[in-house]
Design a protein around this motif. Structure first.
Motif, PDB file in Angstrom:
ATOM      1  N   TYR A  20       0.828  -1.198   0.000  1.00  0.00           N
ATOM      2  CA  TYR A  20       0.000   0.000   0.000  1.00  0.00           C
ATOM      3  C   TYR A  20       0.872   1.262   0.000  1.00  0.00           C
ATOM      4  N   LEU A  21       1.949   1.228   0.802  1.00  0.00           N
ATOM      5  CA  LEU A  21       2.839   2.382   0.867  1.00  0.00           C
ATOM      6  C   LEU A  21       3.525   2.628  -0.472  1.00  0.00           C
ATOM      7  N   SER A  22       3.893   1.559  -1.172  1.00  0.00           N
ATOM      8  CA  SER A  22       4.534   1.721  -2.480  1.00  0.00           C
ATOM      9  C   SER A  22       3.578   2.349  -3.490  1.00  0.00           C
ATOM     10  N   VAL A  23       2.289   2.005  -3.395  1.00  0.00           N
ATOM     11  CA  VAL A  23       1.302   2.596  -4.306  1.00  0.00           C
ATOM     12  C   VAL A  23       1.134   4.089  -4.017  1.00  0.00           C
ATOM     13  N   LYS A  24       1.046   4.440  -2.739  1.00  0.00           N
ATOM     14  CA  LYS A  24       0.896   5.854  -2.376  1.00  0.00           C
ATOM     15  C   LYS A  24       2.104   6.664  -2.838  1.00  0.00           C
ATOM     16  N   THR A  25       3.281   6.092  -2.639  1.00  0.00           N
ATOM     17  CA  THR A  25       4.484   6.789  -3.064  1.00  0.00           C
ATOM     18  C   THR A  25       4.558   6.881  -4.580  1.00  0.00           C
ATOM     19  N   GLU A 112      14.714   4.397  -6.812  1.00  0.00           N
ATOM     20  CA  GLU A 112      13.941   3.164  -6.969  1.00  0.00           C
ATOM     21  C   GLU A 112      14.575   2.008  -6.195  1.00  0.00           C
ATOM     22  N   ILE A 113      15.894   1.851  -6.331  1.00  0.00           N
ATOM     23  CA  ILE A 113      16.561   0.745  -5.654  1.00  0.00           C
ATOM     24  C   ILE A 113      16.484   0.908  -4.142  1.00  0.00           C
ATOM     25  N   THR A 114      16.619   2.150  -3.655  1.00  0.00           N
ATOM     26  CA  THR A 114      16.521   2.394  -2.215  1.00  0.00           C
ATOM     27  C   THR A 114      15.130   2.080  -1.695  1.00  0.00           C
ATOM     28  N   VAL A 115      14.113   2.536  -2.418  1.00  0.00           N
ATOM     29  CA  VAL A 115      12.730   2.297  -1.983  1.00  0.00           C
ATOM     30  C   VAL A 115      12.414   0.801  -2.000  1.00  0.00           C
ATOM     31  N   VAL A 116      12.842   0.109  -3.056  1.00  0.00           N
ATOM     32  CA  VAL A 116      12.592  -1.333  -3.137  1.00  0.00           C
ATOM     33  C   VAL A 116      13.325  -2.066  -2.010  1.00  0.00           C
ATOM     34  N   ALA A 117      14.545  -1.624  -1.695  1.00  0.00           N
ATOM     35  CA  ALA A 117      15.300  -2.256  -0.617  1.00  0.00           C
ATOM     36  C   ALA A 117      14.605  -2.075   0.728  1.00  0.00           C
ATOM     37  N   GLY A 123      16.275 -10.290  -2.694  1.00  0.00           N
ATOM     38  CA  GLY A 123      16.053 -10.801  -4.044  1.00  0.00           C
ATOM     39  C   GLY A 123      15.362  -9.788  -4.937  1.00  0.00           C
ATOM     40  N   VAL A 124      14.331  -9.144  -4.427  1.00  0.00           N
ATOM     41  CA  VAL A 124      13.599  -8.149  -5.214  1.00  0.00           C
ATOM     42  C   VAL A 124      14.497  -6.953  -5.520  1.00  0.00           C
ATOM     43  N   THR A 125      15.323  -6.559  -4.550  1.00  0.00           N
ATOM     44  CA  THR A 125      16.227  -5.425  -4.761  1.00  0.00           C
ATOM     45  C   THR A 125      17.243  -5.719  -5.857  1.00  0.00           C
ATOM     46  N   LEU A 177      16.784  13.543  -2.872  1.00  0.00           N
ATOM     47  CA  LEU A 177      17.131  13.288  -1.476  1.00  0.00           C
ATOM     48  C   LEU A 177      15.896  13.142  -0.585  1.00  0.00           C
ATOM     49  N   GLY A 178      14.814  13.830  -0.981  1.00  0.00           N
ATOM     50  CA  GLY A 178      13.631  13.827  -0.125  1.00  0.00           C
ATOM     51  C   GLY A 178      12.900  12.504  -0.083  1.00  0.00           C
ATOM     52  N   VAL A 179      12.753  11.846  -1.238  1.00  0.00           N
ATOM     53  CA  VAL A 179      12.004  10.588  -1.282  1.00  0.00           C
ATOM     54  C   VAL A 179      12.664   9.501  -0.425  1.00  0.00           C
ATOM     55  N   PRO A 180      13.978   9.224  -0.595  1.00  0.00           N
ATOM     56  CA  PRO A 180      14.604   8.223   0.288  1.00  0.00           C
ATOM     57  C   PRO A 180      14.559   8.623   1.751  1.00  0.00           C
ATOM     58  N   THR A 181      14.675   9.931   2.030  1.00  0.00           N
ATOM     59  CA  THR A 181      14.637  10.384   3.424  1.00  0.00           C
ATOM     60  C   THR A 181      13.294  10.081   4.062  1.00  0.00           C
ATOM     61  N   LEU A 182      12.221  10.290   3.313  1.00  0.00           N
ATOM     62  CA  LEU A 182      10.888   9.977   3.836  1.00  0.00           C
ATOM     63  C   LEU A 182      10.767   8.493   4.161  1.00  0.00           C
TER      64      LEU A 182
END
Length: 231
Positions: A20-25, A112-117, A123-125, A177-182
């Motif tokens: 759900y969080l990934s969809v909102k982001t 993208e890689i940071t958010v997926v991690a 494995g997904v990362t 910088l803001g997206v990974p920080t969130l």
């Protein structure tokens, strides 16, 4: 459809909040890219091409499909895979429209890689990183072979950096910088909440152990007198 174990793991109920969080982001990121593109176009740093709307509309469609799948409780993994793949495609499109191999926007893959991690597993990362490398390589090859027309990087004038370029650069830096920080802040908040709950549970177990020891001591003391008498 069967997926590898590391992908099947993401379909477990405990991972639904992350999906759900990934969809909102996804919606937030989509809005951010469009707003940043329009800003750079108005500041005459890059030319906002209509073709850029194609990957953006594709991202909107796949993100909405993922949201509907989560609400219905069906095809969550399938739509999530397509949604992440579209993310990589959109980021490659951003790199292409801002200069291709000369683009300063290459670092967006790290988002993208940071958010997926943070939301997925190892494995997904790794799979996402491989997809990003493959997509970028394909873009570079298509440009080199002339199948895709080359694009210009952000404009820097001979007289120095313009105000528009500096403003757009700061906006881009804030976005990257803001997206990974969130996400880091959200993950740290969850970890601290779990740590606090674990500490409270440990305290309760220690108190229960002490009460058990005290109870056994009392029982032993109460039984000692009649046992002596019987002996």
């Amino acid at each position: 459809m069967r997926f590898p174990a590391f992908i099947e793991e993401m379909g477990e109920p405990r991972h639904r909040p992350r999906l759900y969080l990934s969809v909102k982001t996804g919606y937030l990121t989509l809005f951010g890219w469009v707003a940043l593109g329009v800003l750079c176009d108005r500041l005459h740093v890059i030319h906002f091409q209509r073709a850029f709307l194609v990957p953006m509309l594709a991202k909107l469609a796949t993100n909405t499909a993922a949201a509907i799948a989560l609400r219905l409780g069906r095809w969550e993994l399938e739509t999530a895979i397509v949604n992440v793949s579209t993310d990589v495609f959109v980021m490659t499109a951003v790199v292409y429209f801002t200069g291709g191999e000369l683009s300063p926007a290459f670092s967006i893959y790290l988002i993208e890689i940071t958010v997926v991690a943070l939301l997925g597993n190892v494995g997904v990362t790794v799979l996402c990183a491989i997809g990003a490398i493959a997509m970028y390589s394909a873009m570079a090859i298509l440009v080199r072979t002339g199948m895709l027309p080359p694009t210009s990087p952000p404009v820097v004038f001979a007289g120095g950096l313009t105000t528009g370029y500096v403003v757009s650069d700061l906006a881009y830096a804030a976005f990257v910088l803001g997206v990974p920080t969130l996400y880091f802040a959200r993950i740290l908040q969850d970890l601290r909440a779990k740590q606090k709950a674990l500490e409270e549970r440990t305290r309760q177990l220690v108190e229960a152990g002490q009460q058990k020891s005290q109870f056994m001591a009392n029982v032993t003391h109460e039984l000692r007198t009649p046992i002596h008498g019987i002996c």
